[in-house]
Design an enzyme around this catalytic site. Sequence first.
Site, PDB file in Angstrom:
ATOM      1  CB  ALA A 256     -21.789  14.575 -22.670  1.00 38.41           C
ATOM      2  CG  HIS A 257     -26.431  14.667 -20.663  1.00 36.12           C
ATOM      3  ND1 HIS A 257     -27.336  13.654 -20.533  1.00 36.12           N
ATOM      4  CD2 HIS A 257     -25.397  14.336 -19.852  1.00 36.12           C
ATOM      5  CE1 HIS A 257     -26.887  12.758 -19.680  1.00 36.12           C
ATOM      6  NE2 HIS A 257     -25.705  13.151 -19.250  1.00 36.12           N
ATOM      7  CG  ASN A 258     -26.976  18.043 -17.770  1.00 33.50           C
ATOM      8  OD1 ASN A 258     -27.893  18.516 -18.433  1.00 33.50           O
ATOM      9  ND2 ASN A 258     -27.137  17.009 -16.965  1.00 33.50           N
TER      10      ASN A 258
END
Length: 351
Positions: A256-258
């Site tokens: 997922a993001h980050n």
Amino acid sequence: MSDPVFIVPKAGLTLGAVAEACGVPLPEGADPSQPVTGAAPLETAGPSDLAYMDNARYGDALGTTRALACLVSPRFAPRVPAGTIALVTRDPYRAYAGLLARLYEEAMRPGSLFAASGVSPGAHVHPQARLEDGVRVDPGAVVGPGAEIGSGTVLGPNAVIGPNVRIGRDCSIGSGATLTHALVGNRVIIHPGARIGQDGFGFAMGAGGHIKVPQVGRVIIQDDVEIGANTTIDRGASRDTVVGEGTKIDNLVQIAHNVVIGRHCVIVSGVGISGSTTLEDYVVLGGQVGVVGHLRIGMGSQIAGSSNVNRDVPPGSRWGGTPAKPVRTWFREMTTLARLAERGGKDDGEG
């Protein structure tokens, strides 16, 4: 077994070269000029094949193998049959992997499916894209404006490289893969169907509906990373999603993001890592592990397959279970529950 229809072994590898590469002396009387023409399991290896053995469960197969030579650890060397040359090394599997890389060079990195040299007819490369000499682009691939691709890189059929994406040298981008908002290092392998750089799953939720949060970060993939088929890596929300040098990611993984993944991590198929989690260097996640967001998994930690991680993991830990915990605690709990269940069954007249 290997099939020369698909992957042709390199000619000219000799028994002497094999021994030299492993750093082991040939037994007295062994002919160093004998050709090694293939590699195979103990059971099917023939008189010009190389095999290896490092697991006691294959002891019977070792005793009957017909391989020319077998890489074995010292404890199994006495069990090598007389017709097979024992090459004794502390890590047979690693030595075998290195020799396979020499014997089957073309299997180390996916190449052009159409033996392309340059840009194939049917591919589309935007005039503002910059490709170094030696880039090969298969039919149907698309390269957007401002993209930069280094020499020796191969783009498979129908791969999509978005605007301003940068890909280093000697990379392989599999058929149907898509890359946007990404910077990719050298010698990276991205297998077919992977999705790199799409929106992260970010919404400001509320009773009046869910407002999409623009995802304005990037995906950074460092050198020597391998990413499996149909794996998805979302770009960062306001910072970057990072995959560190040498990390190996299996098929069907969601990142997922980050998320920040350190160097030389191993992530097995079916893993899902929620947003803003950090994996330090040399972390191993077994198959189907789920990791909650905003956590840190310490350097060198190993998480057993199908576990759910919902809190930080200290460096060097071995955890498992749902929720994940140190393996000794997990095993003790499972053993206790099994005993209680057995006792309960007997008390109810079921035992």
